[in-house]
Design a protein around this motif. Sequence first.
Motif, mmCIF file in Angstrom:
data_model
loop_
_atom_site.group_PDB
_atom_site.id
_atom_site.type_symbol
_atom_site.label_atom_id
_atom_site.label_comp_id
_atom_site.label_asym_id
_atom_site.label_seq_id
_atom_site.Cartn_x
_atom_site.Cartn_y
_atom_site.Cartn_z
ATOM 1 N N ASN A 187 6.180 16.172 3.398
ATOM 2 C CA ASN A 187 5.961 16.101 1.859
ATOM 3 C C ASN A 187 5.336 14.868 1.498
ATOM 4 O O ASN A 187 5.148 13.741 1.971
ATOM 5 N N PRO A 188 4.166 15.192 0.356
ATOM 6 C CA PRO A 188 3.306 14.028 0.118
ATOM 7 C C PRO A 188 4.022 12.729 -0.256
ATOM 8 O O PRO A 188 3.625 11.803 0.231
ATOM 9 N N GLY A 189 5.143 12.675 -0.904
ATOM 10 C CA GLY A 189 5.729 11.751 -1.404
ATOM 11 C C GLY A 189 6.375 10.917 -0.323
ATOM 12 O O GLY A 189 6.504 9.707 0.021
ATOM 13 N N SER A 190 6.892 11.851 0.967
ATOM 14 C CA SER A 190 7.681 11.122 2.062
ATOM 15 C C SER A 190 6.227 10.592 2.817
ATOM 16 O O SER A 190 6.528 9.536 3.525
ATOM 17 N N ALA A 191 5.234 11.285 2.952
ATOM 18 C CA ALA A 191 4.292 10.880 3.854
ATOM 19 C C ALA A 191 3.596 9.475 3.306
ATOM 20 O O ALA A 191 3.241 8.498 3.923
ATOM 21 N N PHE A 192 3.414 9.473 1.870
ATOM 22 C CA PHE A 192 3.185 8.210 1.312
ATOM 23 C C PHE A 192 4.026 7.126 1.448
ATOM 24 O O PHE A 192 3.156 5.980 1.820
ATOM 25 N N VAL A 193 5.092 7.277 1.032
ATOM 26 C CA VAL A 193 6.110 6.167 1.241
ATOM 27 C C VAL A 193 6.176 5.474 2.896
ATOM 28 O O VAL A 193 6.244 4.481 3.154
ATOM 29 N N THR A 194 6.025 6.470 3.748
ATOM 30 C CA THR A 194 6.287 6.150 5.122
ATOM 31 C C THR A 194 4.901 5.362 5.609
ATOM 32 O O THR A 194 4.969 4.474 6.399
ATOM 33 N N ALA A 195 3.704 5.902 5.168
ATOM 34 C CA ALA A 195 2.457 5.336 5.400
ATOM 35 C C ALA A 195 2.369 3.814 4.875
ATOM 36 O O ALA A 195 2.182 3.003 5.529
ATOM 37 N N THR A 196 3.001 3.528 3.862
ATOM 38 C CA THR A 196 3.005 2.360 3.108
ATOM 39 C C THR A 196 4.124 1.455 3.923
ATOM 40 O O THR A 196 3.555 0.277 3.966
ATOM 41 N N LEU A 197 5.204 2.026 4.195
ATOM 42 C CA LEU A 197 6.086 0.968 4.843
ATOM 43 C C LEU A 197 5.903 0.868 6.227
ATOM 44 O O LEU A 197 6.387 -0.312 6.744
ATOM 45 N N PHE A 198 5.159 1.738 6.858
ATOM 46 C CA PHE A 198 4.982 1.572 8.453
ATOM 47 C C PHE A 198 3.670 1.550 9.102
ATOM 48 O O PHE A 198 3.141 0.973 9.660
ATOM 49 N N LEU A 199 2.977 2.469 8.540
ATOM 50 C CA LEU A 199 1.481 2.454 8.988
ATOM 51 C C LEU A 199 0.792 1.476 8.597
ATOM 52 O O LEU A 199 0.031 0.860 9.571
ATOM 53 N N LEU A 200 0.537 0.890 7.206
ATOM 54 C CA LEU A 200 -0.249 -0.140 6.845
ATOM 55 C C LEU A 200 0.095 -1.276 7.478
ATOM 56 O O LEU A 200 -0.776 -2.269 8.108
ATOM 57 N N PRO A 201 1.626 -1.753 7.744
ATOM 58 C CA PRO A 201 1.918 -3.106 8.113
ATOM 59 C C PRO A 201 1.500 -2.945 9.760
ATOM 60 O O PRO A 201 1.014 -3.971 10.303
ATOM 61 N N LEU A 202 1.598 -1.670 10.453
ATOM 62 C CA LEU A 202 1.142 -1.440 11.866
ATOM 63 C C LEU A 202 -0.173 -1.904 12.039
ATOM 64 O O LEU A 202 -0.716 -2.717 12.872
ATOM 65 N N ASP A 211 0.221 -11.872 7.718
ATOM 66 C CA ASP A 211 0.900 -11.424 6.483
ATOM 67 C C ASP A 211 0.972 -9.880 6.405
ATOM 68 O O ASP A 211 -0.070 -9.369 5.628
ATOM 69 N N TYR A 212 1.616 -8.994 7.365
ATOM 70 C CA TYR A 212 1.366 -7.688 7.378
ATOM 71 C C TYR A 212 2.208 -6.698 6.506
ATOM 72 O O TYR A 212 2.332 -5.598 6.488
ATOM 73 N N LEU A 213 3.251 -7.340 6.108
ATOM 74 C CA LEU A 213 4.400 -6.525 5.535
ATOM 75 C C LEU A 213 3.934 -6.306 4.083
ATOM 76 O O LEU A 213 3.207 -7.056 3.463
ATOM 77 N N PRO A 214 4.517 -5.332 3.523
ATOM 78 C CA PRO A 214 4.037 -4.908 1.970
ATOM 79 C C PRO A 214 4.489 -5.929 1.003
ATOM 80 O O PRO A 214 5.460 -6.698 1.090
ATOM 81 N N PRO A 215 3.717 -6.530 -0.057
ATOM 82 C CA PRO A 215 3.994 -7.333 -0.835
ATOM 83 C C PRO A 215 5.076 -6.871 -1.812
ATOM 84 O O PRO A 215 5.175 -5.699 -2.280
ATOM 85 N N LEU A 216 6.193 -7.639 -2.099
ATOM 86 C CA LEU A 216 7.055 -7.551 -2.949
ATOM 87 C C LEU A 216 6.967 -8.283 -4.242
ATOM 88 O O LEU A 216 6.675 -9.365 -4.496
ATOM 89 N N LYS A 217 7.199 -7.548 -5.341
ATOM 90 C CA LYS A 217 7.199 -8.282 -6.783
ATOM 91 C C LYS A 217 8.441 -7.674 -7.460
ATOM 92 O O LYS A 217 9.273 -6.971 -6.847
ATOM 93 N N SER A 218 8.838 -8.316 -8.735
ATOM 94 C CA SER A 218 9.982 -8.157 -9.297
ATOM 95 C C SER A 218 9.781 -7.628 -10.653
ATOM 96 O O SER A 218 8.671 -8.118 -11.372
ATOM 97 N N ALA A 219 10.631 -6.773 -11.423
ATOM 98 C CA ALA A 219 10.359 -6.266 -12.940
ATOM 99 C C ALA A 219 11.639 -6.022 -13.511
ATOM 100 O O ALA A 219 12.441 -5.756 -12.627
ATOM 101 N N ALA A 220 11.664 -5.972 -14.792
ATOM 102 C CA ALA A 220 12.946 -5.626 -15.373
ATOM 103 C C ALA A 220 13.060 -3.958 -15.578
ATOM 104 O O ALA A 220 12.110 -3.442 -15.835
ATOM 105 N N ALA A 221 14.181 -3.557 -14.954
ATOM 106 C CA ALA A 221 14.398 -2.037 -15.021
ATOM 107 C C ALA A 221 14.583 -1.583 -16.443
ATOM 108 O O ALA A 221 15.155 -2.091 -17.229
ATOM 109 N N THR A 222 13.959 -0.670 -16.956
ATOM 110 C CA THR A 222 13.978 -0.180 -18.410
ATOM 111 C C THR A 222 15.144 0.662 -18.443
ATOM 112 O O THR A 222 15.376 1.422 -19.581
#
Length: 285
Positions: A187-202, A211-222
């Motif tokens: 599924n495209p959503g699953s493929a994109f999320v796992t590529a972001t979390l696993f493939l790009l850091p690899l 510095d290979y892990l995805p960058p984390l930021k924070s924001a206020a939930a609406t």
Amino acid sequence: NVTSDGDTITLTTNTPFSKGRHVRHKADDFANGDLMIPAGKRLGARDLGQAVIAGHGALTVGSRAKIAILSTGDELVEPGAETLPHQIPASNDVMVSAILANMSADCRSINRIADNMDALCAALESAQDCDIIVTIGGASVGDHDLVAPALEKLGANIDFWKVAIKPGKPLMAGKLGSSIILALPGNPGSAFVTATLFLLPLVRFLTGATDYLPPLKSAAATSALPATADRALFLRATITGNAISVFDSQDSAKQSVLAAANALLMRPAHAGPLPEGAQVPYIPI
């Protein structure tokens, strides 16, 4: 600001001045022995300019990763082709290739592999000259999900299969010979999320990044966020200013939701509910 009289010039301004004010002094910018570019940093235009001005004609860099992207499924047709009711355009390999476009990687696509054991095994064997073999689809446990059986037939070592995240649970990782295998869900959503979390850091790690892990930021939930169950959630969302809004539908098959998102809001497993306005972590996408 001066007048001249023969070989003599005289300053006529009343502005205070000091000796050496317009002289660039040795080591004023950097000195011999200073660290200019730390190891593991991705080089940009400014870094290259810094290296040259510091006297370097060449730099030692990490090797580019060689990646094969295999998309599987009898239902897949070439992008732009007419589709029958049981078919869909093969979009995932295009998307994953685009994710990797700005990485230190050379990619080749082996697309639209039929749900056939011999065809899949042949495709996997043809990719064993690559550092990473990415498969998309066929990683679950259905009758037509042949990635795991094909890897087993070829003698691959599976390090893990299924992770406690949503979307992306059927992710698989292992090795086939010297190639790292990363099997993404279809599924495209699953493929994109796992590529972001696993493939790009690899890829970042293999090419020398520190510095290979995805960058984390924070924001206020609406909006208020409900408690989570036994899987971490990566919710497609949009960032506007300092606020983050989650899409009502998180169906991993919906490409339109993924295309409209610019962030993945992270919710850990077994987390309690959060009120509107709570600060939450997210990954920019």
